[in-house]
Design a protein around this motif. Structure first.
Motif, PDB file in Angstrom:
ATOM      1  N   LEU A  51       0.830  -1.208   0.000  1.00 20.28           N
ATOM      2  CA  LEU A  51       0.000   0.000   0.000  1.00 20.28           C
ATOM      3  C   LEU A  51       0.865   1.259   0.000  1.00 20.28           C
ATOM      4  O   LEU A  51       0.554   2.244  -0.683  1.00 20.28           O
ATOM      5  CB  LEU A  51      -0.932   0.012   1.218  1.00 20.28           C
ATOM      6  N   LEU A  52       1.961   1.228   0.757  1.00 21.98           N
ATOM      7  CA  LEU A  52       2.856   2.380   0.813  1.00 21.98           C
ATOM      8  C   LEU A  52       3.562   2.577  -0.531  1.00 21.98           C
ATOM      9  O   LEU A  52       3.701   3.709  -1.004  1.00 21.98           O
ATOM     10  CB  LEU A  52       3.865   2.220   1.945  1.00 21.98           C
TER      11      LEU A  52
ATOM     12  N   PRO B 271      -0.199  -2.435  20.640  1.00 15.42           N
ATOM     13  CA  PRO B 271      -0.294  -2.672  22.074  1.00 15.42           C
ATOM     14  C   PRO B 271      -1.720  -2.962  22.554  1.00 15.42           C
ATOM     15  O   PRO B 271      -1.922  -3.355  23.694  1.00 15.42           O
ATOM     16  CB  PRO B 271       0.222  -1.372  22.680  1.00 15.42           C
ATOM     17  N   SER B 272      -2.710  -2.744  21.682  1.00 13.41           N
ATOM     18  CA  SER B 272      -4.112  -2.875  22.076  1.00 13.41           C
ATOM     19  C   SER B 272      -4.945  -3.344  20.892  1.00 13.41           C
ATOM     20  O   SER B 272      -4.543  -3.190  19.744  1.00 13.41           O
ATOM     21  CB  SER B 272      -4.623  -1.504  22.562  1.00 13.41           C
ATOM     22  N   PHE B 273      -6.116  -3.868  21.187  1.00 15.44           N
ATOM     23  CA  PHE B 273      -7.039  -4.239  20.116  1.00 15.44           C
ATOM     24  C   PHE B 273      -7.726  -3.009  19.531  1.00 15.44           C
ATOM     25  O   PHE B 273      -8.309  -3.077  18.458  1.00 15.44           O
ATOM     26  CB  PHE B 273      -8.092  -5.227  20.635  1.00 15.44           C
ATOM     27  N   LEU B 274      -7.649  -1.884  20.234  1.00 13.68           N
ATOM     28  CA  LEU B 274      -8.335  -0.673  19.808  1.00 13.68           C
ATOM     29  C   LEU B 274      -7.479   0.254  18.951  1.00 13.68           C
ATOM     30  O   LEU B 274      -8.009   1.040  18.175  1.00 13.68           O
ATOM     31  CB  LEU B 274      -8.839   0.097  21.034  1.00 13.68           C
ATOM     32  N   PHE B 275      -6.177   0.194  19.110  1.00 17.92           N
ATOM     33  CA  PHE B 275      -5.304   1.082  18.358  1.00 17.92           C
ATOM     34  C   PHE B 275      -3.953   0.413  18.130  1.00 17.92           C
ATOM     35  O   PHE B 275      -3.603  -0.553  18.794  1.00 17.92           O
ATOM     36  CB  PHE B 275      -5.118   2.433  19.071  1.00 17.92           C
ATOM     37  N   SER B 276      -3.222   0.960  17.180  1.00 14.86           N
ATOM     38  CA  SER B 276      -1.868   0.503  16.903  1.00 14.86           C
ATOM     39  C   SER B 276      -1.089   1.685  16.323  1.00 14.86           C
ATOM     40  O   SER B 276      -1.647   2.764  16.127  1.00 14.86           O
ATOM     41  CB  SER B 276      -1.871  -0.689  15.942  1.00 14.86           C
ATOM     42  N   TYR B 277       0.186   1.463  16.075  1.00 15.40           N
ATOM     43  CA  TYR B 277       1.045   2.534  15.573  1.00 15.40           C
ATOM     44  C   TYR B 277       1.888   2.048  14.410  1.00 15.40           C
ATOM     45  O   TYR B 277       2.306   0.894  14.375  1.00 15.40           O
ATOM     46  CB  TYR B 277       2.016   3.027  16.658  1.00 15.40           C
ATOM     47  N   LEU B 278       2.146   2.949  13.489  1.00 16.50           N
ATOM     48  CA  LEU B 278       3.167   2.733  12.478  1.00 16.50           C
ATOM     49  C   LEU B 278       4.382   3.525  12.923  1.00 16.50           C
ATOM     50  O   LEU B 278       4.294   4.730  13.154  1.00 16.50           O
ATOM     51  CB  LEU B 278       2.707   3.235  11.105  1.00 16.50           C
TER      52      LEU B 278
ATOM     53  N   SER C  91      -8.974  -1.279  13.193  1.00 18.19           N
ATOM     54  CA  SER C  91      -8.208  -2.176  12.330  1.00 18.19           C
ATOM     55  C   SER C  91      -8.854  -2.369  10.961  1.00 18.19           C
ATOM     56  O   SER C  91      -8.489  -3.278  10.230  1.00 18.19           O
ATOM     57  CB  SER C  91      -8.029  -3.534  13.017  1.00 18.19           C
ATOM     58  N   HIS C  92      -9.800  -1.508  10.619  1.00 12.90           N
ATOM     59  CA  HIS C  92     -10.469  -1.637   9.320  1.00 12.90           C
ATOM     60  C   HIS C  92      -9.531  -1.224   8.192  1.00 12.90           C
ATOM     61  O   HIS C  92      -8.605  -0.436   8.384  1.00 12.90           O
ATOM     62  CB  HIS C  92     -11.733  -0.778   9.275  1.00 12.90           C
ATOM     63  N   GLN C  93      -9.794  -1.732   7.003  1.00 13.90           N
ATOM     64  CA  GLN C  93      -8.981  -1.420   5.827  1.00 13.90           C
ATOM     65  C   GLN C  93      -8.936   0.091   5.580  1.00 13.90           C
ATOM     66  O   GLN C  93      -7.891   0.632   5.214  1.00 13.90           O
ATOM     67  CB  GLN C  93      -9.534  -2.148   4.596  1.00 13.90           C
ATOM     68  N   LYS C  94     -10.029   0.776   5.800  1.00 14.23           N
ATOM     69  CA  LYS C  94     -10.079   2.225   5.578  1.00 14.23           C
ATOM     70  C   LYS C  94      -9.117   2.955   6.527  1.00 14.23           C
ATOM     71  O   LYS C  94      -8.448   3.908   6.128  1.00 14.23           O
ATOM     72  CB  LYS C  94     -11.516   2.726   5.791  1.00 14.23           C
ATOM     73  N   VAL C  95      -9.022   2.487   7.760  1.00 13.26           N
ATOM     74  CA  VAL C  95      -8.098   3.074   8.745  1.00 13.26           C
ATOM     75  C   VAL C  95      -6.652   2.842   8.300  1.00 13.26           C
ATOM     76  O   VAL C  95      -5.817   3.752   8.343  1.00 13.26           O
ATOM     77  CB  VAL C  95      -8.343   2.466  10.145  1.00 13.26           C
ATOM     78  N   THR C  96      -6.368   1.632   7.858  1.00 11.63           N
ATOM     79  CA  THR C  96      -5.026   1.297   7.400  1.00 11.63           C
ATOM     80  C   THR C  96      -4.648   2.145   6.189  1.00 11.63           C
ATOM     81  O   THR C  96      -3.559   2.718   6.139  1.00 11.63           O
ATOM     82  CB  THR C  96      -4.925  -0.204   7.058  1.00 11.63           C
ATOM     83  N   GLN C  97      -5.549   2.250   5.230  1.00 14.88           N
ATOM     84  CA  GLN C  97      -5.268   3.027   4.013  1.00 14.88           C
ATOM     85  C   GLN C  97      -5.037   4.497   4.353  1.00 14.88           C
ATOM     86  O   GLN C  97      -4.117   5.120   3.823  1.00 14.88           O
ATOM     87  CB  GLN C  97      -6.429   2.901   3.011  1.00 14.88           C
ATOM     88  N   HIS C  98      -5.843   5.042   5.244  1.00 14.61           N
ATOM     89  CA  HIS C  98      -5.675   6.453   5.640  1.00 14.61           C
ATOM     90  C   HIS C  98      -4.302   6.667   6.295  1.00 14.61           C
ATOM     91  O   HIS C  98      -3.616   7.655   6.006  1.00 14.61           O
ATOM     92  CB  HIS C  98      -6.800   6.881   6.590  1.00 14.61           C
ATOM     93  N   ALA C  99      -3.899   5.751   7.158  1.00 15.79           N
ATOM     94  CA  ALA C  99      -2.595   5.870   7.825  1.00 15.79           C
ATOM     95  C   ALA C  99      -1.456   5.795   6.808  1.00 15.79           C
ATOM     96  O   ALA C  99      -0.491   6.566   6.885  1.00 15.79           O
ATOM     97  CB  ALA C  99      -2.439   4.787   8.883  1.00 15.79           C
ATOM     98  N   ILE C 100      -1.562   4.891   5.860  1.00 17.19           N
ATOM     99  CA  ILE C 100      -0.526   4.740   4.834  1.00 17.19           C
ATOM    100  C   ILE C 100      -0.465   5.986   3.953  1.00 17.19           C
ATOM    101  O   ILE C 100       0.618   6.484   3.622  1.00 17.19           O
ATOM    102  CB  ILE C 100      -0.760   3.466   3.992  1.00 17.19           C
ATOM    103  N   ASP C 101      -1.611   6.526   3.582  1.00 15.04           N
ATOM    104  CA  ASP C 101      -1.634   7.749   2.777  1.00 15.04           C
ATOM    105  C   ASP C 101      -1.024   8.918   3.549  1.00 15.04           C
ATOM    106  O   ASP C 101      -0.292   9.735   2.975  1.00 15.04           O
ATOM    107  CB  ASP C 101      -3.057   8.082   2.340  1.00 15.04           C
ATOM    108  N   THR C 102      -1.311   8.993   4.844  1.00 15.17           N
ATOM    109  CA  THR C 102      -0.716  10.034   5.692  1.00 15.17           C
ATOM    110  C   THR C 102       0.796   9.870   5.739  1.00 15.17           C
ATOM    111  O   THR C 102       1.548  10.842   5.606  1.00 15.17           O
ATOM    112  CB  THR C 102      -1.308   9.977   7.113  1.00 15.17           C
ATOM    113  N   LEU C 103       1.250   8.633   5.910  1.00 16.69           N
ATOM    114  CA  LEU C 103       2.679   8.345   5.936  1.00 16.69           C
ATOM    115  C   LEU C 103       3.333   8.747   4.616  1.00 16.69           C
ATOM    116  O   LEU C 103       4.384   9.396   4.610  1.00 16.69           O
ATOM    117  CB  LEU C 103       2.912   6.859   6.223  1.00 16.69           C
ATOM    118  N   ALA C 104       2.732   8.388   3.508  1.00 15.78           N
ATOM    119  CA  ALA C 104       3.292   8.737   2.197  1.00 15.78           C
ATOM    120  C   ALA C 104       3.413  10.253   2.050  1.00 15.78           C
ATOM    121  O   ALA C 104       4.410  10.752   1.514  1.00 15.78           O
ATOM    122  CB  ALA C 104       2.435   8.151   1.077  1.00 15.78           C
ATOM    123  N   GLY C 105       2.418  10.989   2.541  1.00 20.64           N
ATOM    124  CA  GLY C 105       2.479  12.451   2.490  1.00 20.64           C
ATOM    125  C   GLY C 105       3.628  13.008   3.310  1.00 20.64           C
ATOM    126  O   GLY C 105       4.330  13.935   2.887  1.00 20.64           O
ATOM    127  N   LYS C 106       3.842  12.427   4.486  1.00 20.93           N
ATOM    128  CA  LYS C 106       4.938  12.885   5.348  1.00 20.93           C
ATOM    129  C   LYS C 106       6.298  12.562   4.738  1.00 20.93           C
ATOM    130  O   LYS C 106       7.221  13.376   4.789  1.00 20.93           O
ATOM    131  CB  LYS C 106       4.817  12.260   6.746  1.00 20.93           C
TER     132      LYS C 106
END
Length: 170
Positions: free
Chosen positions: A56-57, A114-121, A144-159
């Motif tokens: 995705l990245l 560290p949790s079922f509710l959140f994670s970090y890249l 942990s939904h695909q939309k959350v993962t995609q948003h995080a990856i897109d944010t990372l790519a922007g940074k």
């Protein structure tokens, strides 16, 4: 040598040198390591999710057309990674792996859960020539939904793009 031949030679040299100067940065994106410290670690779903992050990245970085994505096969990454987190901690060795693939930059990453509710890249951008990390990115994923993962990856790519824009000016 006549003037036409001279002009052609000069044009060829200028064209070759400008292509080298304007060549797109080559970025090696290593597979994300899963650091799952929940009470039920490394579920098949979480392994699949984490495995999807590097592709995705690569796709997100490739959309701009500003970079050449360098593929590092899993076997080469595994051979360079002496154990969990090794390349993540030893940036010079990650840079060596990037140099083997003729990359200018390497992205080495962990997906920490560290949790079922959140994670970090957790991601380092490594300058292959200097063999050091020039930036670190920490991105929180809530859910942990695909939309959350995609948003995080897109944010990372922007940074990453913003950081590389600064380095391309220097």
């Amino acid at each position: 040598m006549n003037i036409v031949s001279l002009i052609k030679c000069v044009s060829l040299v200028v064209g070759m040198s400008s292509a080298a100067v304007n060549a797109a940065p080559r970025i090696a994106v290593l597979d994300f390591e899963l650091n799952d410290i929940t009470s039920l670690p490394n579920t098949p779903e979480e392994i699949t999710r984490t495995s999807s992050m590097a592709p995705l990245l690569m796709e997100a970085l490739g959309r701009s057309g500003a970079y050449q994505i360098v593929v590092v096969d899993a076997d080469s990454q595994k051979a360079a990674n002496s154990g969990f987190g090794y390349l993540f901690r030893f940036h010079d060795l990650a840079a060596d792996l990037g140099r083997q693939r003729r990359a200018d930059w390497v992205l080495v990453s962990q997906h920490s859960k560290p949790s079922f509710l959140f994670s970090y890249l957790w991601v380092y951008l490594i300058d292959v020539n200097k063999r050091v990390a020039v930036a670190r990115y920490d991105i929180e994923l809530k859910g942990s939904h695909q939309k959350v993962t995609q948003h995080a990856i897109d944010t990372l790519a922007g940074k990453v793009g913003a950081t590389l824009a600064v380095y391309s000016v220097n």
